[in-house]
Design an enzyme around this catalytic site. Structure first.
Site, PDB file in Angstrom:
ATOM      1  N   ASP A 202       0.857  -1.190   0.000  1.00 59.43           N
ATOM      2  CA  ASP A 202       0.000   0.000   0.000  1.00 59.43           C
ATOM      3  C   ASP A 202       0.890   1.236   0.000  1.00 59.43           C
ATOM      4  O   ASP A 202       1.761   1.382   0.869  1.00 59.43           O
ATOM      5  CB  ASP A 202      -0.909   0.015   1.229  1.00 59.43           C
ATOM      6  CG  ASP A 202      -2.007  -1.038   1.152  1.00 59.43           C
ATOM      7  OD1 ASP A 202      -2.064  -1.748   0.128  1.00 59.43           O
ATOM      8  OD2 ASP A 202      -2.794  -1.149   2.103  1.00 59.43           O
TER       9      ASP A 202
ATOM     10  N   ASP B 298     -15.209  -2.923  -1.706  1.00 58.64           N
ATOM     11  CA  ASP B 298     -14.831  -2.744  -0.304  1.00 58.64           C
ATOM     12  C   ASP B 298     -16.096  -2.515   0.509  1.00 58.64           C
ATOM     13  O   ASP B 298     -16.852  -1.577   0.225  1.00 58.64           O
ATOM     14  CB  ASP B 298     -13.885  -1.556  -0.154  1.00 58.64           C
ATOM     15  CG  ASP B 298     -12.673  -1.665  -1.070  1.00 58.64           C
ATOM     16  OD1 ASP B 298     -12.214  -2.798  -1.298  1.00 58.64           O
ATOM     17  OD2 ASP B 298     -12.191  -0.625  -1.561  1.00 58.64           O
TER      18      ASP B 298
END
Length: 239
Positions: free
Chosen positions: A8, A129
């Site tokens: 990330d 998500d």
């Protein structure tokens, strides 16, 4: 089962968040390129990269880092975060990205998504998500009124072949994946599923493998060493 080590990106560094909270950030490696090389060295066959800055801004803000990663490793790289136009998709492909993950755009810009799927087919992945079962967008800062199941069904109709599913409440917690939500998703659509969020042990991975989940993204567990990359790759190869 495919194993996707996660990187990330935030402000050019490799970080981990806790439950998607940008204020709960831990820097895992100041050099994401070096981290990608480490994952490849230990046997990774592919990488999963999220541009966290891009997810919030709506445009890729770590493109130069992504390009350097693609040049530094020989394995396929998939990237998500802030990809909301065909120009952005094409730019990522041009720097060596293998597949792109569309999230916010999948919910709010179906025309763009349909064009992207038509042009690039299996190279387009959709990231769903979920927060309490509802789809979160724009770097998980906004929560919509559409359920993750309904969005997955829409994606299937459009022709999307792969979904990355993340239960935000599990992300970065090492609390185990949300098996119940994944099982419901499996029953609802016939799309390849990549599970993300909460994976903490080899047992978690084996459980997902037994469910015939296509792939699993592993982040914090690799950095915290609760999962050994070489071991999990060997285990899934034997399953």
């Amino acid at each position: 089962m495919e194993i996707f080590p996660a990187i990330d990106l935030k402000e050019g560094r490799c970080v981990r968040l806790y439950q998607g909270e940008f204020s709960k950030e831990t820097v895992m490696n100041e050099d994401p390129v070096a981290q990608a090389i480490i994952f490849e060295k230990f046997g990774a066959k592919r990488l999963h990269i999220v541009d966290l800055d891009g997810a919030v801004a709506g445009e890729s803000l770590n493109l130069s880092v992504i390009e350097r990663i693609c040049k530094a490793v020989r394995i396929p790289v998939q990237v998500g975060g802030g990809i909301r136009s065909l120009v952005a998709v094409e730019k990522l492909f041009s720097v060596g990205v293998d597949k792109v993950i569309l999230g916010t755009a999948a919910l709010y810009d179906k025309t763009f998504l349909e064009e992207a799927v038509l042009l690039y087919k299996e190279k387009i992945i959709v990231g769903i998500d979920a927060k309490n079962g509802f789809v979160a967008t724009r770097g998980w800062l906004d929560v919509s009124e559409i359920s993750y199941i309904d969005l997955a069904k829409q994606m299937e109709k459009i022709g999307v072949q792969t979904i990355v599913f993340t239960d935000i409440s599990k992300d970065g917690t090492l609390g185990g994946p949300n098996v119940e939500q994944l099982e419901l998703l499996q029953k609802s659509v016939a799309i390849r599923l990549i599970a993300s969020g909460g994976v903490a042990s080899i047992q978690d991975v084996k459980k997902l493998n037994d469910m015939n989940i296509y792939g699993v993204i592993i982040g914090k567990a690799l950095y915290e060493k609760t999962i050994d990359l070489e071991e999990v790759l060997e285990v899934t190869k034997l399953c």
